[in-house]
Design an enzyme around this catalytic site. Sequence first.
Site, PDB file in Angstrom:
ATOM      1  N   SER A 157      -1.944  17.181  33.705  1.00  0.00           N
ATOM      2  CA  SER A 157      -2.399  17.013  35.083  1.00  0.00           C
ATOM      3  C   SER A 157      -1.467  17.793  36.012  1.00  0.00           C
ATOM      4  CB  SER A 157      -2.386  15.531  35.457  1.00  0.00           C
ATOM      5  OG  SER A 157      -2.780  15.355  36.795  1.00  0.00           O
ATOM      6  N   GLY A 158      -2.058  18.638  36.852  1.00  0.00           N
ATOM      7  CA  GLY A 158      -1.261  19.464  37.759  1.00  0.00           C
ATOM      8  C   GLY A 158      -0.972  20.838  37.222  1.00  0.00           C
ATOM      9  N   THR A 162      -8.340  22.845  37.033  1.00  0.00           N
ATOM     10  CA  THR A 162      -9.515  22.893  37.899  1.00  0.00           C
ATOM     11  C   THR A 162      -9.683  24.261  38.536  1.00  0.00           C
ATOM     12  OG1 THR A 162      -9.321  20.522  38.373  1.00  0.00           O
ATOM     13  CG2 THR A 162     -10.591  21.848  39.923  1.00  0.00           C
ATOM     14  N   ASN A 207      -0.506  16.163  41.223  1.00  0.00           N
ATOM     15  CA  ASN A 207      -1.459  17.216  41.576  1.00  0.00           C
ATOM     16  C   ASN A 207      -2.179  16.805  42.853  1.00  0.00           C
ATOM     17  OD1 ASN A 207      -3.306  19.268  41.655  1.00  0.00           O
ATOM     18  ND2 ASN A 207      -4.260  18.808  39.701  1.00  0.00           N
ATOM     19  N   SER A 210      -6.344  16.652  41.839  1.00  0.00           N
ATOM     20  CA  SER A 210      -6.500  16.295  40.430  1.00  0.00           C
ATOM     21  C   SER A 210      -7.922  15.824  40.150  1.00  0.00           C
ATOM     22  CB  SER A 210      -5.511  15.180  40.065  1.00  0.00           C
ATOM     23  OG  SER A 210      -5.693  14.759  38.736  1.00  0.00           O
ATOM     24  N   SER A 211      -8.532  16.373  39.091  1.00  0.00           N
ATOM     25  CA  SER A 211      -9.859  15.915  38.674  1.00  0.00           C
ATOM     26  C   SER A 211      -9.717  14.549  38.031  1.00  0.00           C
ATOM     27  CB  SER A 211     -10.475  16.896  37.671  1.00  0.00           C
ATOM     28  OG  SER A 211     -10.741  18.129  38.268  1.00  0.00           O
ATOM     29  N   GLY A 444      -6.123  16.157  32.111  1.00  0.00           N
ATOM     30  CA  GLY A 444      -4.954  16.440  31.287  1.00  0.00           C
ATOM     31  C   GLY A 444      -4.280  15.160  30.814  1.00  0.00           C
ATOM     32  N   GLU A 446      -1.938  12.148  30.536  1.00  0.00           N
ATOM     33  CA  GLU A 446      -1.370  11.388  31.644  1.00  0.00           C
ATOM     34  C   GLU A 446      -0.420  10.309  31.132  1.00  0.00           C
ATOM     35  OE1 GLU A 446      -4.545   9.859  34.017  1.00  0.00           O
ATOM     36  OE2 GLU A 446      -4.871  11.767  35.048  1.00  0.00           O
TER      37      GLU A 446
END
Length: 888
Positions: A157-158, A162, A207, A210-211, A444, A446
């Site tokens: 994540s980050g 995306t 992020n 973040s999605s 991602g 986590e």
Amino acid sequence: MAGIQVGESVWVRHHEHGWVHGIVSEHNGASGLKVTCSELGEELECSSGDVLLFNASEHASVFDDMVKIDDFHEASMLHNLKQRYMQKHIYTWIGTVLISVNPFENVPGLYGPAALERYRGKGIAGSDPHVYATANHAYTMMKRNSRNQSILVSGESGAGKTEVAKTVLQCLADISCTSDSMGEVEKRLLQANPLLEAFGNACTVRNNNSSRFGKFIQVQFTERGKIVGAFIDQYLLEKSRIVHQAKGERNYHIFYSLCRGLTNPFREEWRVLMPEHYHYLTQSGTLTIDGVNDKEEWKSVKEAMDQMGFTIEEQHSVFKIVVAILHIGNMKFVESKTKTPTGEVHMELEEQTMPFFKEAAKLLGTPTDDLERGLLHRQFSGGGRGSVYSIPLTQEEAVESRDALAKALYGKLFEWIVAKINASLICTQQQRSLCTIGILDIFGFEAFQHNSLEQLLINFANECLQQEFQKHIFELEQSEYIAEGISWEKISAPISCECIDVIQKKPQGLLPMLDEECALPKGSEEALLEKLSQIHKSGGVFKLDRRRRECFSLRHYAESVTYDGAGFMEKNKDKLFQDIESMLQASSDKFVRTLFPLPDEDERTRGGRGATRSSRQPSLSGKFRSQLSDVVRTLAATDQHYVRCIKPNNVKKPAVLEGAFVLRQLRCAGLLETVHVRKAGFEFRRTYASFVQRFWRLAVGRTGDDRTVAKAILGDAAESSSVAMGSTKIFIKQDIYSALEAKLEDQLLSHVRTIERYVKRFLMVRKWRRVVGAVMERESARREEEERKRREAEAEKRRIALEEAQRIQRAKEEAEAERRRQEAEAEAERQREAEAEAERQRAEAAKEAAAKEAAEKEAAEKAAAAAVAAASVPSPAVGVRASTPLVV
């Protein structure tokens, strides 16, 4: 490491920077060393196993493909990646696998039409590392081989997944266009992104965008490479974020943009306030994101909805649900001062929150009494036929009921939006697609301070995808070499199924047992975790926290993560209580009824009498496992292209690369071993038949079987180490394959030029004949035009002369008429004058007669007056002396 001398340059392991360069200053014991690191200004003590030899010549070089690094190890890989990152080269190859390091800033010239043009129509061979090259390669292979492709974008994540996925979509939309302007399908496909981000992305500690859901976009193409449609699958929206956010995070973007961007009359009609007035938006203390204007984001959402074909009515319905969720979050419950008839204490709505409650009920189209009863009571079916009884909820249960309603509303709304987007992107029968390029952008790995079921499923998905990646790179690569009888030194791949088996393997996997526990009348998380602890106590993957019995940890491929099992069962059931759902199904609002349709008769029959939950429906984890299995099968049936995204630091700042943090990601992603495989392996492999079909023009006239012709095509290169001849396939390294493609392109270009010459001659002759014919036609037309104009000129002269004669005649007649009119007028004037003179004379005569008559009358009057006067004089009387007349 044996043989290291004092004064020698080495790489030394560092807890913060990963690996740093230093000089061995002295030996410290049998296997210890002291290394002076000038760039850090410190001296490190380490064992010989923590140092690697330093290659000064390669240290000064920067490689765009890490397969080119001769002295390859962790330190050289990390150093090369860092040097490129600091030079704002965020992309790097490992063979055909692309590494993307998040720059946390806009890099000038990195994207745009000019950058895209450098990669248009090219593959990976010879191209600078870029996501455009990967997208173009997938597009080219799809058109060339008529085979489905997939691009897997993965990372923490980050890490920028995306943005990479959006760039791939933009690239495919641009290169598929045959004209300068995009078609409607391409425009709608790109406009889907801001809409999905508004409703599915949020700011997290890692992020800013973040999605919070996974998506698999399958772009559909014709055989000519034109986009004709797309379909989006969405997975596991993080609904818990609706009601709670950790410190420093935000809810979904749409809430803040709506609160700040919505204008009257709807702002006043729906009673919308600013974000700081809503409980669901203020728990984390973060209401804004640096560099993000929520008002501008609101405009983008509106534009995207218009582009995607959302009607005004549909847009208003969507926004009403979003506002209703915010109002629901502001409801608070207090203990009622009155008790139930049975003497039980029950909850009621706090007086101050009643306006929010009433507005929510109005927006949802539900009676306030029904909504209040649904939030504060739970109905159960009794033992008798049709008997139902109601139980008041505690304050904690009422809050859970409120939050469950908000999560269900947003979850259904998000599903509807994705379905609406898919409807606008659907491929018609007249535009049947032949191939697809799938883009997988999934959450991602986590590991937060508090991890729940959502994080477990997210990390489970990453485990499965990581396993597929490792299988693709390692097992499939190496097993194919062995099956083809090619000499190969096997490399051990870090592939482990233990964690995946602990999570999903039936019947003792965590998720299957969670489903079973949810089906039990008195199931609990504590009982579930205790069973799992007994089953998996020896594996080392699952570990129960003995201090906090509701917590456990799993050893994932990336790192161990501790999960809080509290609430697992409630989240896994993923279902509203039946009385609340029935209330929404009976709403007066058509859109709400669309989100919560009535079940058909079969579903009602399967549900059973007296069930308060649709427990027979798939659980959250069961549905997610099914979706993930479908994705993995779809990916396995395609040619896969990988983009591995790396997050350079935890502070989300540009030009900062934390070595140890990045190195951990490289290890977890298996990229270190990937380089070894790619360096030793062959990037391209073809069956002999397909190879000959592709390159037969390079050996025209050669006969024999496909293997013999393939050797003839390769020539001397067939004996080099860059080529391996298997039993059914030929394996070629990048340099030889690129040379073959270039040679084939030159030959094809030569044939094209020959054909072009003949075609040009034919076109020129045809053009000459057309020109001569056109000249003759124009000359004939010119003469006819001149004759026509001459005749028209003569006719015009005759017409003008006739008109002139007619004009003169009319002028004469008009002059004669005018003369006669003037004479008549003069005669009439004379008559009028004579009559006036006669009238004057008559007037004078009348005047004289009147004067004469007046004079006569006056004389008569005077005479009469005189007679009267004379008659009035008295006669002289006796005794009166007559007056003596006065004599003058």
